[in-house]
Design an enzyme around this catalytic site. Structure first.
Site, PDB file in Angstrom:
ATOM      1  N   SER A   9       4.059  -0.001 -12.702  1.00  0.00           N
ATOM      2  CA  SER A   9       5.241   0.693 -12.194  1.00  0.00           C
ATOM      3  C   SER A   9       6.085  -0.266 -11.361  1.00  0.00           C
ATOM      4  O   SER A   9       5.585  -0.867 -10.399  1.00  0.00           O
ATOM      5  CB  SER A   9       4.826   1.861 -11.297  1.00  0.00           C
ATOM      6  OG  SER A   9       5.921   2.232 -10.475  1.00  0.00           O
ATOM      7  N   ASP A  36      10.039   4.347 -12.310  1.00  0.00           N
ATOM      8  CA  ASP A  36       9.980   5.569 -11.493  1.00  0.00           C
ATOM      9  C   ASP A  36      11.346   5.943 -10.934  1.00  0.00           C
ATOM     10  O   ASP A  36      11.806   5.357  -9.962  1.00  0.00           O
ATOM     11  CB  ASP A  36       9.001   5.372 -10.327  1.00  0.00           C
ATOM     12  CG  ASP A  36       7.570   5.489 -10.788  1.00  0.00           C
ATOM     13  OD1 ASP A  36       6.745   4.628 -10.414  1.00  0.00           O
ATOM     14  OD2 ASP A  36       7.263   6.443 -11.526  1.00  0.00           O
ATOM     15  N   MET A  38      13.705   8.383  -8.926  1.00  0.00           N
ATOM     16  CA  MET A  38      13.534   9.394  -7.886  1.00  0.00           C
ATOM     17  C   MET A  38      14.892   9.748  -7.277  1.00  0.00           C
ATOM     18  O   MET A  38      15.721   8.858  -7.058  1.00  0.00           O
ATOM     19  CB  MET A  38      12.623   8.861  -6.781  1.00  0.00           C
ATOM     20  CG  MET A  38      11.250   8.477  -7.280  1.00  0.00           C
ATOM     21  SD  MET A  38      10.196   7.923  -5.916  1.00  0.00           S
ATOM     22  CE  MET A  38       8.770   7.356  -6.825  1.00  0.00           C
ATOM     23  N   HIS A  67       9.960   7.680 -15.967  1.00  0.00           N
ATOM     24  CA  HIS A  67       9.357   8.835 -15.297  1.00  0.00           C
ATOM     25  C   HIS A  67      10.404   9.453 -14.392  1.00  0.00           C
ATOM     26  O   HIS A  67      10.736   8.894 -13.351  1.00  0.00           O
ATOM     27  CB  HIS A  67       8.141   8.346 -14.493  1.00  0.00           C
ATOM     28  CG  HIS A  67       7.448   9.417 -13.712  1.00  0.00           C
ATOM     29  ND1 HIS A  67       6.513   9.121 -12.756  1.00  0.00           N
ATOM     30  CD2 HIS A  67       7.555  10.764 -13.731  1.00  0.00           C
ATOM     31  CE1 HIS A  67       6.063  10.241 -12.227  1.00  0.00           C
ATOM     32  NE2 HIS A  67       6.674  11.254 -12.808  1.00  0.00           N
ATOM     33  N   MET A  69      11.503  11.777 -11.739  1.00  0.00           N
ATOM     34  CA  MET A  69      11.128  12.644 -10.620  1.00  0.00           C
ATOM     35  C   MET A  69      12.438  13.134 -10.001  1.00  0.00           C
ATOM     36  O   MET A  69      12.831  12.741  -8.885  1.00  0.00           O
ATOM     37  CB  MET A  69      10.271  11.873  -9.609  1.00  0.00           C
ATOM     38  CG  MET A  69       8.868  11.612 -10.155  1.00  0.00           C
ATOM     39  SD  MET A  69       7.985  10.315  -9.291  1.00  0.00           S
ATOM     40  CE  MET A  69       8.641   8.899 -10.181  1.00  0.00           C
ATOM     41  N   MET A 138      -0.260  13.406 -12.595  1.00  0.00           N
ATOM     42  CA  MET A 138      -0.035  12.756 -11.298  1.00  0.00           C
ATOM     43  C   MET A 138      -1.328  12.795 -10.501  1.00  0.00           C
ATOM     44  O   MET A 138      -1.876  13.886 -10.256  1.00  0.00           O
ATOM     45  CB  MET A 138       1.073  13.465 -10.520  1.00  0.00           C
ATOM     46  CG  MET A 138       2.457  13.375 -11.144  1.00  0.00           C
ATOM     47  SD  MET A 138       2.997  11.708 -11.495  1.00  0.00           S
ATOM     48  CE  MET A 138       2.987  10.998  -9.843  1.00  0.00           C
ATOM     49  N   GLY A 143       6.369  10.185  -5.182  1.00  0.00           N
ATOM     50  CA  GLY A 143       7.376   9.721  -4.232  1.00  0.00           C
ATOM     51  C   GLY A 143       7.151   8.297  -3.769  1.00  0.00           C
ATOM     52  O   GLY A 143       8.111   7.575  -3.496  1.00  0.00           O
ATOM     53  N   PHE A 144       5.884   7.884  -3.708  1.00  0.00           N
ATOM     54  CA  PHE A 144       5.646   6.554  -3.138  1.00  0.00           C
ATOM     55  C   PHE A 144       4.478   5.859  -3.836  1.00  0.00           C
ATOM     56  O   PHE A 144       3.574   6.510  -4.363  1.00  0.00           O
ATOM     57  CB  PHE A 144       5.345   6.675  -1.629  1.00  0.00           C
ATOM     58  CG  PHE A 144       6.456   7.338  -0.868  1.00  0.00           C
ATOM     59  CD1 PHE A 144       6.441   8.712  -0.653  1.00  0.00           C
ATOM     60  CD2 PHE A 144       7.545   6.593  -0.425  1.00  0.00           C
ATOM     61  CE1 PHE A 144       7.493   9.346   0.014  1.00  0.00           C
ATOM     62  CE2 PHE A 144       8.603   7.205   0.236  1.00  0.00           C
ATOM     63  CZ  PHE A 144       8.579   8.582   0.470  1.00  0.00           C
ATOM     64  N   GLY A 146       1.176   3.084  -3.566  1.00  0.00           N
ATOM     65  CA  GLY A 146       0.152   2.750  -2.579  1.00  0.00           C
ATOM     66  C   GLY A 146      -0.578   3.915  -1.958  1.00  0.00           C
ATOM     67  O   GLY A 146      -1.252   3.760  -0.936  1.00  0.00           O
ATOM     68  N   ASP A 174      -1.031   8.591 -13.330  1.00  0.00           N
ATOM     69  CA  ASP A 174      -0.001   7.982 -12.500  1.00  0.00           C
ATOM     70  C   ASP A 174      -0.266   8.200 -11.012  1.00  0.00           C
ATOM     71  O   ASP A 174      -0.075   9.297 -10.491  1.00  0.00           O
ATOM     72  CB  ASP A 174       1.358   8.594 -12.891  1.00  0.00           C
ATOM     73  CG  ASP A 174       2.506   7.816 -12.327  1.00  0.00           C
ATOM     74  OD1 ASP A 174       3.654   8.254 -12.499  1.00  0.00           O
ATOM     75  OD2 ASP A 174       2.259   6.768 -11.707  1.00  0.00           O
ATOM     76  N   GLY A 175      -0.733   7.117 -10.362  1.00  0.00           N
ATOM     77  CA  GLY A 175      -0.892   7.189  -8.906  1.00  0.00           C
ATOM     78  C   GLY A 175      -2.290   6.813  -8.462  1.00  0.00           C
ATOM     79  O   GLY A 175      -3.255   7.459  -8.858  1.00  0.00           O
ATOM     80  N   GLY A 196       0.967   0.580  -9.839  1.00  0.00           N
ATOM     81  CA  GLY A 196       2.027  -0.155  -9.145  1.00  0.00           C
ATOM     82  C   GLY A 196       1.414  -1.155  -8.188  1.00  0.00           C
ATOM     83  O   GLY A 196       1.330  -2.350  -8.475  1.00  0.00           O
ATOM     84  N   SER A 197       0.935  -0.633  -7.074  1.00  0.00           N
ATOM     85  CA  SER A 197       0.431  -1.544  -6.031  1.00  0.00           C
ATOM     86  C   SER A 197      -0.752  -2.370  -6.534  1.00  0.00           C
ATOM     87  O   SER A 197      -0.882  -3.546  -6.195  1.00  0.00           O
ATOM     88  CB  SER A 197       0.043  -0.748  -4.777  1.00  0.00           C
ATOM     89  OG  SER A 197      -0.738   0.378  -5.136  1.00  0.00           O
TER      90      SER A 197
HETATM   91  C1  DX5 Z   1       4.633   7.807  -7.595  1.00  0.00           C
HETATM   92  C2  DX5 Z   1       5.008   7.129  -8.914  1.00  0.00           C
HETATM   93  C3  DX5 Z   1       3.891   6.237  -9.383  1.00  0.00           C
HETATM   94  C4  DX5 Z   1       3.628   5.113  -8.376  1.00  0.00           C
HETATM   95  C5  DX5 Z   1       2.292   4.498  -8.656  1.00  0.00           C
HETATM   96  O1  DX5 Z   1       5.560   8.812  -7.328  1.00  0.00           O
HETATM   97  O2  DX5 Z   1       5.250   8.085  -9.921  1.00  0.00           O
HETATM   98  O3  DX5 Z   1       4.215   5.658 -10.650  1.00  0.00           O
HETATM   99  O4  DX5 Z   1       4.634   4.142  -8.501  1.00  0.00           O
HETATM  100  O5  DX5 Z   1       2.073   3.571  -7.634  1.00  0.00           O
HETATM  101  P1  DX5 Z   1       0.577   3.206  -7.228  1.00  0.00           P
HETATM  102  O6  DX5 Z   1      -0.056   2.690  -8.499  1.00  0.00           O
HETATM  103  O7  DX5 Z   1       0.755   2.127  -6.171  1.00  0.00           O
HETATM  104  O8  DX5 Z   1      -0.057   4.465  -6.732  1.00  0.00           O
HETATM  105 ZN    ZN Z   2       5.497   7.256 -12.079  1.00  0.00          ZN
END
Ligand code: DX5
Ligand code: ZN
Length: 218
Positions: A9, A36, A38, A67, A69, A138, A143-144, A146, A174-175, A196-197
């Site tokens: 991500s 992502d 948002m 994605h 959101m 999810m 939203g974020f 990490g 995802d997440g 992502g992280s």
């Molecule tokens: C959260 C996003 C995810 C997020 C995943 O709202 O939809 O895609 O970027 O990030 P990590 O892998 O760091 O949880």
């Molecule tokens: Zn996502």
């Protein structure tokens, strides 16, 4: 586990260098690029929109997995399809007409995904299985990046895999995906892992090698 697709991500990427980051993660082994979007309304954060997707499109050889959101979704579907999204995923919670939204996504020429927040049961997709190419579970509240993986969602993945049967539908997670949580969801039936992280940590556009090491570790 190499039967899994890894979709980094770009929420965790360098926001000043998206094009270079997309090229770097693909060069380092990413299967898809997860984008992502948002709106600060459906989720408490604002990221980017169709213009950013159009800008990074030429730097992505593979799948651009968008994605959304956002709420409402329908007014923006064409813009994301024209920006080059291969997959457009809408949240079942984003409005009252998810079936119509999925029809519109496919009508715009993209593959259709439906995303379920942690509080939404697998049964929410029961009448959507002929309308989707992907179900996104999810495993954090959106939203974020990490955040901590929500373990209760593993059972939902198992339920979805049973509901989907042999239909050609991806289950995307995802997440909070990392080397510890990835095996749990893979065993439960997921085949696309967003991270992502766990992918971007320790690397940069000038030093992308850690991206590859992180991807292989998942
Ligand atoms: C959260 C996003 C995810 C997020 C995943 O709202 O939809 O895609 O970027 O990030 P990590 O892998 O760091 O949880
Ligand atoms: Zn996502």
């Amino acid at each position: 586990d190499r039967s899994l697709k890894i979709a980094p991500s770009i929420l965790s990427a360098d926001f000043a260098n998206f094009g270079m980051e997309c090229a770097a993660i693909e060069a380092q082994g990413a299967d898809w690029v997860h984008v992502d979007v948002m709106d600060g309304h459906f989720v408490p954060n604002i990221t980017f929109g169709p213009a950013t997707c159009a800008a990074i499109r030429p730097h992505i050889k593979g799948v651009m997995d968008v994605h959304l959101m956002i709420a409402p979704v329908d007014p923006y579907i064409d813009a994301f399809a024209q920006a080059g999204a291969d997959v457009i995923t809408a949240h079942v919670e984003a409005g009252p007409h998810i079936h119509r939204t999925l029809q519109a996504i496919r009508g715009a020429g993209a593959k259709a995904g439906v995303a379920l927040n942690p509080g939404t049961p697998a049964s929410a997709v029961e009448y959507l299985l002929d309308m989707v190419d992907l179900v996104c579970v999810m495993t954090v509240n959106p939203g974020f990046g990490g955040q901590k993986f929500i373990h209760s969602q593993v059972e939902k993945v198992r339920q979805l895999r049973a509901m989907i049967g042999d239909r050609p539908i991806h289950i995307e997670i995802d997440g909070g995906v990392d080397p510890t949580t990835a095996p749990l969801v893979a065993a439960a039936g997921a085949d696309v892992l967003v991270a992502g992280s766990a992918v971007f940590r320790g690397g940069s556009v000038t030093n992308p090698a850690p991206y590859g090491e992180n991807i292989r570790a998942i």
